[in-house]
Design an enzyme around this catalytic site. Sequence first.
Site: not given
Length: 291
Positions: A52, A96, A119
């Site tokens: 990412k 994450q 997200d």
Amino acid sequence: MKLLDGSLVAAHYKEKIKEEVKSLISQGSKKPHLAAILVGNNPASEAYVGAKVRTCEEIGFASTLLRLDAQIDEARLLKEIAALNENKDVDGILVQLPLPKHIREASIINAIDPSKDVDGFHPVSIGKLVLGQDTFLPATPYGILLMLSYYGIDLSGKHCVVVGRSNIVGTPMSILLSRNNAYGNATVTLTHSKTKDLKAHCLQADVIIAAIGIPYFLKADMVKEGAIVIDVGINRIEDASKKSGSRLVGDVDFDAVAPQCSYITPVPKGVGPMTICGLMQNTLNAVKNKR
Ligand code: NDP
């Protein structure tokens, strides 16, 4: 059978985002800035966050990677999130997953400012998604939609069977595909570990989205001729022929299933790169939403 090539499609969308970033900057805007939090050093999470951050560099975003000790307590992590929420230079925040067991994932996700929830896991984002309102879509389902759109695959009226009902993949995917909009209008069956006779459901599917987390789970005798198969799974299995001693495989028994599909995604280089695209597109949208 046509391969849905995640690397190729992701490169296309990344190029588009890169051009948009250039144009925003030429109009006096700052670089989009994605902040990622990595708790501990789970190797898979390290690899995902690394990819990412690299993509941010590639497409002209700024990025911050906050590495935190696996022992960090929930209150301390919440403080880090509050600081990123307050930081006006940060447009998107991602934590994450998975987090260490002693931290409640929901409490962390709920603490992210919904306007920075790139997200798409915050209850506000998911609530808006269910109601069909504009919002950040969860990155993996969003990436799959971008891929289908690239290939001009219209799911309207199709029967889609989603296998797996996680909050981040299966459930939002099933809702998005059933909405009355340009990419939806499918008839959706959401299945899970308690589903009776999963094979019978899958055999009726025009489209199967496999998000289970079990290597080679979807077998050839579960897929009808001409079906579209999207393999979300990323599973590491032992492979003595590799230098690392392992390799990545999906939830679909690819070699056996592929010949009977109209379209299929490989693993790796299928849904994985598209998830990153979804995240980057959300981060760009976070900047555009402020204008
Ligand atoms: P979860 O473990 O959160 O969910 C798995 C789902 O599969 C659950 O709903 C579970 O059912 C269901 N399931 C488990 N066993 C069976 C079975 N025998 N029959 C039917 N359903 C079953 O997984 P995630 O959604 O987070 O991830 C799924 C896979 O996708 C993993 O391999 C993960 O690594 C990968 N992944 C890949 C991404 C990408 O970018 N390509 C992004 C995110 C995940 P129940 O709810 O009843 O337990």
